[in-house]
Write a protein that holds these residues in place. Structure first.
Motif, PDB file in Angstrom:
ATOM      1  N   ARG A  72      12.203   4.730  14.259  1.00 15.51           N
ATOM      2  CA  ARG A  72      10.941   5.471  14.150  1.00 15.51           C
ATOM      3  C   ARG A  72      10.165   5.029  12.917  1.00 15.51           C
ATOM      4  NH1 ARG A  72      10.899  11.457  12.580  1.00 15.51           N
ATOM      5  NH2 ARG A  72       8.733  11.619  12.038  1.00 15.51           N
ATOM      6  N   THR A  73      10.871   4.802  11.828  1.00 16.53           N
ATOM      7  CA  THR A  73      10.236   4.363  10.590  1.00 16.53           C
ATOM      8  C   THR A  73       9.655   2.971  10.737  1.00 16.53           C
ATOM      9  OG1 THR A  73      11.807   5.685   9.312  1.00 16.53           O
ATOM     10  CG2 THR A  73      10.632   3.967   8.122  1.00 16.53           C
ATOM     11  N   THR A  74      10.411   2.069  11.328  1.00 18.09           N
ATOM     12  CA  THR A  74       9.969   0.676  11.409  1.00 18.09           C
ATOM     13  C   THR A  74       8.738   0.499  12.297  1.00 18.09           C
ATOM     14  OG1 THR A  74      11.529   0.151  13.193  1.00 18.09           O
ATOM     15  CG2 THR A  74      12.279  -0.220  10.937  1.00 18.09           C
ATOM     16  N   THR A  75       8.457   1.448  13.169  1.00 18.21           N
ATOM     17  CA  THR A  75       7.258   1.320  14.006  1.00 18.21           C
ATOM     18  C   THR A  75       5.975   1.384  13.174  1.00 18.21           C
ATOM     19  OG1 THR A  75       7.156   3.697  14.476  1.00 18.21           O
ATOM     20  CG2 THR A  75       8.405   2.318  16.036  1.00 18.21           C
ATOM     21  N   HIS A  76       6.057   1.890  11.954  1.00 20.67           N
ATOM     22  CA  HIS A  76       4.883   2.009  11.084  1.00 20.67           C
ATOM     23  C   HIS A  76       4.671   0.787  10.199  1.00 20.67           C
ATOM     24  CE1 HIS A  76       4.363   6.193  12.208  1.00 20.67           C
ATOM     25  NE2 HIS A  76       5.670   6.331  12.070  1.00 20.67           N
ATOM     26  N   PHE A  77       5.602  -0.160  10.180  1.00 21.60           N
ATOM     27  CA  PHE A  77       5.513  -1.304   9.291  1.00 21.60           C
ATOM     28  C   PHE A  77       4.271  -2.157   9.541  1.00 21.60           C
ATOM     29  CE2 PHE A  77      10.307  -1.762   8.141  1.00 21.60           C
ATOM     30  CZ  PHE A  77      10.244  -0.543   7.489  1.00 21.60           C
ATOM     31  N   GLY A  78       3.927  -2.363  10.795  1.00 19.78           N
ATOM     32  CA  GLY A  78       2.752  -3.180  11.115  1.00 19.78           C
ATOM     33  C   GLY A  78       1.482  -2.595  10.525  1.00 19.78           C
ATOM     34  N   ALA A  79       1.270  -1.313  10.726  1.00 17.64           N
ATOM     35  CA  ALA A  79       0.073  -0.655  10.194  1.00 17.64           C
ATOM     36  C   ALA A  79       0.070  -0.655   8.667  1.00 17.64           C
ATOM     37  CB  ALA A  79      -0.019   0.778  10.723  1.00 17.64           C
ATOM     38  N   LEU A  80       1.215  -0.434   8.077  1.00 13.98           N
ATOM     39  CA  LEU A  80       1.302  -0.455   6.611  1.00 13.98           C
ATOM     40  C   LEU A  80       1.014  -1.843   6.054  1.00 13.98           C
ATOM     41  CD1 LEU A  80       4.433   1.786   6.046  1.00 13.98           C
ATOM     42  CD2 LEU A  80       2.093   2.304   5.355  1.00 13.98           C
ATOM     43  N   THR A  81       1.560  -2.853   6.691  1.00 15.18           N
ATOM     44  CA  THR A  81       1.320  -4.229   6.254  1.00 15.18           C
ATOM     45  C   THR A  81      -0.157  -4.578   6.373  1.00 15.18           C
ATOM     46  OG1 THR A  81       3.551  -4.866   6.899  1.00 15.18           O
ATOM     47  CG2 THR A  81       1.942  -6.640   6.651  1.00 15.18           C
ATOM     48  N   ALA A  82      -0.782  -4.192   7.462  1.00 12.42           N
ATOM     49  CA  ALA A  82      -2.212  -4.455   7.654  1.00 12.42           C
ATOM     50  C   ALA A  82      -3.041  -3.753   6.589  1.00 12.42           C
ATOM     51  CB  ALA A  82      -2.646  -4.016   9.052  1.00 12.42           C
ATOM     52  N   TRP A  83      -2.692  -2.523   6.263  1.00 12.80           N
ATOM     53  CA  TRP A  83      -3.436  -1.774   5.244  1.00 12.80           C
ATOM     54  C   TRP A  83      -3.300  -2.455   3.880  1.00 12.80           C
ATOM     55  CZ3 TRP A  83      -2.051   0.627   0.675  1.00 12.80           C
ATOM     56  CH2 TRP A  83      -3.062   1.392   0.065  1.00 12.80           C
ATOM     57  N   VAL A  84      -2.076  -2.817   3.496  1.00 13.78           N
ATOM     58  CA  VAL A  84      -1.861  -3.455   2.199  1.00 13.78           C
ATOM     59  C   VAL A  84      -2.607  -4.784   2.134  1.00 13.78           C
ATOM     60  CG1 VAL A  84      -0.125  -4.545   0.711  1.00 13.78           C
ATOM     61  CG2 VAL A  84       0.338  -2.320   1.758  1.00 13.78           C
ATOM     62  N   THR A  85      -2.547  -5.568   3.190  1.00 13.57           N
ATOM     63  CA  THR A  85      -3.233  -6.860   3.220  1.00 13.57           C
ATOM     64  C   THR A  85      -4.730  -6.679   3.057  1.00 13.57           C
ATOM     65  OG1 THR A  85      -1.495  -7.753   4.636  1.00 13.57           O
ATOM     66  CG2 THR A  85      -3.589  -8.941   4.600  1.00 13.57           C
ATOM     67  N   ALA A  86      -5.286  -5.657   3.663  1.00 15.03           N
ATOM     68  CA  ALA A  86      -6.731  -5.400   3.589  1.00 15.03           C
ATOM     69  C   ALA A  86      -7.170  -4.959   2.198  1.00 15.03           C
ATOM     70  CB  ALA A  86      -7.115  -4.364   4.624  1.00 15.03           C
ATOM     71  N   GLN A  87      -6.243  -4.515   1.367  1.00 18.55           N
ATOM     72  CA  GLN A  87      -6.597  -4.032   0.033  1.00 18.55           C
ATOM     73  C   GLN A  87      -6.832  -5.173  -0.959  1.00 18.55           C
ATOM     74  OE1 GLN A  87      -7.239  -0.718  -0.060  1.00 18.55           O
ATOM     75  NE2 GLN A  87      -6.647  -0.996   2.075  1.00 18.55           N
ATOM     76  N   GLY A  88      -6.386  -6.364  -0.631  1.00 17.81           N
ATOM     77  CA  GLY A  88      -6.589  -7.508  -1.503  1.00 17.81           C
ATOM     78  C   GLY A  88      -5.648  -7.569  -2.683  1.00 17.81           C
ATOM     79  N   TYR A  89      -4.496  -6.914  -2.573  1.00 20.62           N
ATOM     80  CA  TYR A  89      -3.507  -6.980  -3.655  1.00 20.62           C
ATOM     81  C   TYR A  89      -2.983  -8.388  -3.793  1.00 20.62           C
ATOM     82  CZ  TYR A  89      -3.393  -1.894  -3.432  1.00 20.62           C
ATOM     83  OH  TYR A  89      -3.728  -0.557  -3.443  1.00 20.62           O
ATOM     84  N   ARG A  90      -2.668  -8.787  -5.013  1.00 22.22           N
ATOM     85  CA  ARG A  90      -2.129 -10.120  -5.255  1.00 22.22           C
ATOM     86  C   ARG A  90      -0.744 -10.012  -5.824  1.00 22.22           C
ATOM     87  NH1 ARG A  90      -6.849 -13.765  -5.785  1.00 22.22           N
ATOM     88  NH2 ARG A  90      -8.592 -12.408  -5.490  1.00 22.22           N
TER      89      ARG A  90
END
Length: 90
Positions: A72-90
């Motif tokens: 159940r937790t791992t199903t959220h990884f894609g959305a979390l990864t997309a959000w972090v990538t969109a933030q422009g963190y380096r």
């Protein structure tokens, strides 16, 4: 809820929130965990248990702070990864 990674705990112990300097930080961390505000995951605990210091002892004594990853937790990884990538963190 805030998910605490290994670096947060290691840096806290090594710098400004060492157990002997700021025990209130660790008490606060326990309190907010009991309130459901923060936690970590088993792989972080496993990393901490490879050490041999006060943080290893803390991780051993606070096993409930660390949660297992489940399907159940791992199903959220894609959305979390997309959000972090969109933030422009380096």
């Amino acid at each position: 809820m805030y998910l605490v990674d290994a670096n947060i705990l290691i840096e806290a112990k090594n710098r400004y929130y060492a157990f002997d300097i700021a025990p209130g930080f660790w008490e606060w961390l326990d309190r907010v965990h009991r309130q459901g505000v923060t936690c970590s995951i088993d792989s972080v605990r496993d990393e901490l248990l490879r050490g041999d210091d006060e943080l290893t002892g803390w991780a051993t004594a606070h096993r409930e702070f660390f949660r297992p990853l489940d399907q159940r937790t791992t199903t959220h990884f894609g959305a979390l990864t997309a959000w972090v990538t969109a933030q422009g963190y380096r």
